[in-house]
Design a protein around this motif. Structure first.
Motif, PDB file in Angstrom:
ATOM      1  N   MET A 180       0.844  -1.187   0.000  1.00 53.54           N
ATOM      2  CA  MET A 180       0.000   0.000   0.000  1.00 53.54           C
ATOM      3  C   MET A 180       0.888   1.248   0.000  1.00 53.54           C
ATOM      4  SD  MET A 180      -3.011   1.193  -0.131  1.00 53.54           S
ATOM      5  CE  MET A 180      -3.881  -0.342   0.170  1.00 53.54           C
ATOM      6  N   TYR A 181       0.519   2.207  -0.795  1.00 53.58           N
ATOM      7  CA  TYR A 181       1.325   3.425  -0.896  1.00 53.58           C
ATOM      8  C   TYR A 181       1.008   4.373   0.268  1.00 53.58           C
ATOM      9  CZ  TYR A 181       1.976   1.484  -5.513  1.00 53.58           C
ATOM     10  OH  TYR A 181       2.280   0.638  -6.541  1.00 53.58           O
ATOM     11  N   LYS A 182       2.069   4.941   0.836  1.00 57.55           N
ATOM     12  CA  LYS A 182       1.923   5.839   1.975  1.00 57.55           C
ATOM     13  C   LYS A 182       2.281   7.283   1.641  1.00 57.55           C
ATOM     14  CE  LYS A 182       3.177   2.153   5.248  1.00 57.55           C
ATOM     15  NZ  LYS A 182       4.192   1.728   6.263  1.00 57.55           N
ATOM     16  N   LEU A 183       3.201   7.448   0.705  1.00 57.81           N
ATOM     17  CA  LEU A 183       3.727   8.775   0.384  1.00 57.81           C
ATOM     18  C   LEU A 183       3.416   9.122  -1.065  1.00 57.81           C
ATOM     19  CD1 LEU A 183       5.510  11.297   0.870  1.00 57.81           C
ATOM     20  CD2 LEU A 183       7.510   9.856   0.382  1.00 57.81           C
ATOM     21  N   LEU A 184       2.781  10.261  -1.278  1.00 54.44           N
ATOM     22  CA  LEU A 184       2.459  10.744  -2.616  1.00 54.44           C
ATOM     23  C   LEU A 184       3.334  11.961  -2.901  1.00 54.44           C
ATOM     24  CD1 LEU A 184      -1.440  10.600  -2.369  1.00 54.44           C
ATOM     25  CD2 LEU A 184       0.147   8.779  -3.035  1.00 54.44           C
ATOM     26  N   ILE A 185       4.172  11.853  -3.930  1.00 57.60           N
ATOM     27  CA  ILE A 185       5.115  12.916  -4.278  1.00 57.60           C
ATOM     28  C   ILE A 185       4.648  13.556  -5.580  1.00 57.60           C
ATOM     29  CG2 ILE A 185       7.532  13.510  -4.673  1.00 57.60           C
ATOM     30  CD1 ILE A 185       8.256  10.802  -3.350  1.00 57.60           C
ATOM     31  N   PHE A 186       4.406  14.841  -5.540  1.00 57.36           N
ATOM     32  CA  PHE A 186       3.837  15.535  -6.683  1.00 57.36           C
ATOM     33  C   PHE A 186       4.847  16.472  -7.335  1.00 57.36           C
ATOM     34  CE2 PHE A 186       0.353  14.631  -3.783  1.00 57.36           C
ATOM     35  CZ  PHE A 186      -0.610  14.084  -4.627  1.00 57.36           C
ATOM     36  N   ASP A 187       4.862  16.445  -8.647  1.00 51.56           N
ATOM     37  CA  ASP A 187       5.434  17.553  -9.395  1.00 51.56           C
ATOM     38  C   ASP A 187       4.516  18.756  -9.172  1.00 51.56           C
ATOM     39  OD1 ASP A 187       6.890  18.979 -11.537  1.00 51.56           O
ATOM     40  OD2 ASP A 187       5.036  18.650 -12.663  1.00 51.56           O
ATOM     41  N   TRP A 188       5.013  19.964  -9.486  1.00 51.95           N
ATOM     42  CA  TRP A 188       4.197  21.159  -9.267  1.00 51.95           C
ATOM     43  C   TRP A 188       3.609  21.679 -10.590  1.00 51.95           C
ATOM     44  CZ3 TRP A 188       2.129  23.231  -5.017  1.00 51.95           C
ATOM     45  CH2 TRP A 188       1.562  24.497  -5.123  1.00 51.95           C
ATOM     46  N   ASP A 189       4.469  22.295 -11.433  1.00 54.02           N
ATOM     47  CA  ASP A 189       4.002  22.896 -12.681  1.00 54.02           C
ATOM     48  C   ASP A 189       3.494  21.832 -13.643  1.00 54.02           C
ATOM     49  OD1 ASP A 189       4.693  25.769 -12.295  1.00 54.02           O
ATOM     50  OD2 ASP A 189       6.733  24.986 -12.173  1.00 54.02           O
ATOM     51  N   GLY A 190       2.262  21.987 -14.100  1.00 53.60           N
ATOM     52  CA  GLY A 190       1.699  21.034 -15.052  1.00 53.60           C
ATOM     53  C   GLY A 190       1.016  19.846 -14.414  1.00 53.60           C
ATOM     54  N   THR A 191       1.187  19.686 -13.106  1.00 52.37           N
ATOM     55  CA  THR A 191       0.554  18.585 -12.378  1.00 52.37           C
ATOM     56  C   THR A 191      -0.479  19.111 -11.392  1.00 52.37           C
ATOM     57  OG1 THR A 191       2.499  17.166 -12.610  1.00 52.37           O
ATOM     58  CG2 THR A 191       0.950  16.615 -10.844  1.00 52.37           C
ATOM     59  N   LEU A 192      -0.068  20.069 -10.562  1.00 47.44           N
ATOM     60  CA  LEU A 192      -0.981  20.681  -9.612  1.00 47.44           C
ATOM     61  C   LEU A 192      -1.505  22.031 -10.094  1.00 47.44           C
ATOM     62  CD1 LEU A 192       0.836  19.941  -6.218  1.00 47.44           C
ATOM     63  CD2 LEU A 192      -0.915  18.585  -7.392  1.00 47.44           C
ATOM     64  N   ILE A 193      -0.684  22.734 -10.862  1.00 53.52           N
ATOM     65  CA  ILE A 193      -1.049  24.094 -11.261  1.00 53.52           C
ATOM     66  C   ILE A 193      -0.795  24.301 -12.753  1.00 53.52           C
ATOM     67  CG2 ILE A 193       1.201  25.165 -10.812  1.00 53.52           C
ATOM     68  CD1 ILE A 193      -0.432  27.451  -9.408  1.00 53.52           C
ATOM     69  N   ASP A 194      -1.691  25.044 -13.384  1.00 54.48           N
ATOM     70  CA  ASP A 194      -1.586  25.312 -14.817  1.00 54.48           C
ATOM     71  C   ASP A 194      -0.770  26.584 -15.026  1.00 54.48           C
ATOM     72  OD1 ASP A 194      -1.839  25.551 -17.504  1.00 54.48           O
ATOM     73  OD2 ASP A 194      -4.014  25.805 -17.539  1.00 54.48           O
ATOM     74  N   SER A 195       0.523  26.409 -15.176  1.00 57.67           N
ATOM     75  CA  SER A 195       1.447  27.546 -15.290  1.00 57.67           C
ATOM     76  C   SER A 195       2.178  27.559 -16.625  1.00 57.67           C
ATOM     77  CB  SER A 195       2.469  27.488 -14.146  1.00 57.67           C
ATOM     78  OG  SER A 195       3.057  26.200 -14.075  1.00 57.67           O
ATOM     79  N   GLN A 196       1.792  26.697 -17.557  1.00 59.15           N
ATOM     80  CA  GLN A 196       2.530  26.590 -18.818  1.00 59.15           C
ATOM     81  C   GLN A 196       2.617  27.921 -19.557  1.00 59.15           C
ATOM     82  OE1 GLN A 196       1.957  23.162 -21.481  1.00 59.15           O
ATOM     83  NE2 GLN A 196       0.564  22.332 -19.937  1.00 59.15           N
ATOM     84  N   ALA A 197       1.491  28.602 -19.695  1.00 58.64           N
ATOM     85  CA  ALA A 197       1.473  29.846 -20.469  1.00 58.64           C
ATOM     86  C   ALA A 197       2.410  30.880 -19.869  1.00 58.64           C
ATOM     87  CB  ALA A 197       0.051  30.389 -20.557  1.00 58.64           C
ATOM     88  N   ARG A 198       2.430  30.960 -18.552  1.00 59.72           N
ATOM     89  CA  ARG A 198       3.293  31.942 -17.887  1.00 59.72           C
ATOM     90  C   ARG A 198       4.760  31.569 -18.021  1.00 59.72           C
ATOM     91  NH1 ARG A 198       1.582  34.694 -12.234  1.00 59.72           N
ATOM     92  NH2 ARG A 198       3.308  36.149 -11.977  1.00 59.72           N
ATOM     93  N   ILE A 199       5.078  30.296 -17.899  1.00 56.15           N
ATOM     94  CA  ILE A 199       6.458  29.848 -18.068  1.00 56.15           C
ATOM     95  C   ILE A 199       6.950  30.159 -19.476  1.00 56.15           C
ATOM     96  CG2 ILE A 199       7.943  27.800 -18.217  1.00 56.15           C
ATOM     97  CD1 ILE A 199       6.232  26.595 -15.939  1.00 56.15           C
TER      98      ILE A 199
END
Length: 225
Positions: A1-20
């Protein structure tokens, strides 16, 4: 069973492509470099900033690279006003996962300055036990960032999951021995991500919680039977 969830930020949690993209293009023009096409900039999202700039401007000298870093950061944090919004369902899902007992972390190509500002602006900082940025370690896809997170949190690699939208995220996870989940709505096309054999694909962020609940049900049924 998975205990730890590791997230990327840009493009995964937040839509920042246009600004980047706009900020990188503006920095290049300001410093007299050749114009950068949007697709080229989209392709480097996820890398640490020095590595990203070298990909875009291969023969750039050290002094000019430092100038690009500074001007990009200025445009992204100060000049550019393109909105960056959390993807639908991110805030609610992260809160729910936290309440269910999952441990949450961030592994990002952003700078510490940039991530801290983003965590404050979104109000999500309190949800993550640990965050690691590219200017504190090696850039993705090097696995060091994940090794450091796992060591500090004392979680085995096979009890963690790396969730990201780029090949760099998934390659980093694979090299660290961490299972991965591919996000289809971010910077890299899903066909590229499938080459890294993620456990599953999500097309809307709340699907992550649904998948995790299904895994729990399967585990419970296996124990009962």
């Amino acid at each position: 069973m998975y205990k730890l969830l590791i997230f990327d930020w840009d493009g995964t949690l937040i839509d920042s492509q246009a600004r980047i993209i706009a900020s990188m293009q503006a920095a290049a023009v300001e410093l007299g470099h050749d114009p950068l096409c949007p697709e080229a900039v989209r392709n480097i999202i996820g890398l640490g900033l020095p590595e990203a700039i070298r990909e875009l401007i291969p023969h750039i000298e050290s002094d000019a690279l430092d100038q690009m870093r500074e001007r990009y950061a200025h445009h992204f944090l100060v000049e550019n006003q393109t909105p960056t919004e959390l993807y639908p369902g991110v805030e609610r899902t992260l809160h729910s996962l936290k309440q269910q007992g999952y441990r949450l972390a961030v592994a990002t190509g952003k700078s510490r300055r940039g991530l801290d500002r983003a965590l404050t602006d979104t109000g999500l900082g309190k949800l993550f036990e640990i965050t690691r940025c590219a200017d504190e370690t090696r850039s993705k896809p090097d696995p060091l960032m994940l090794h450091q997170i796992l060591a500090e949190m004392a979680v085995p690699a096979d009890e963690a999951v790396m969730i990201g939208d780029t090949e760099y995220d998934l390659e980093m996870g694979t090299r660290a021995g961490v299972p991965t989940v591919a996000v289809s709505y971010g910077a890299h096309h899903l066909d590229r991500l499938r080459g890294h054999r993620p456990l599953t694909e999500i097309h809307h962020f709340p699907e992550l919680q649904i998948w995790l609940e299904e895994l729990k049900d399967e585990t419970t049924q296996g124990i009962v039977s």
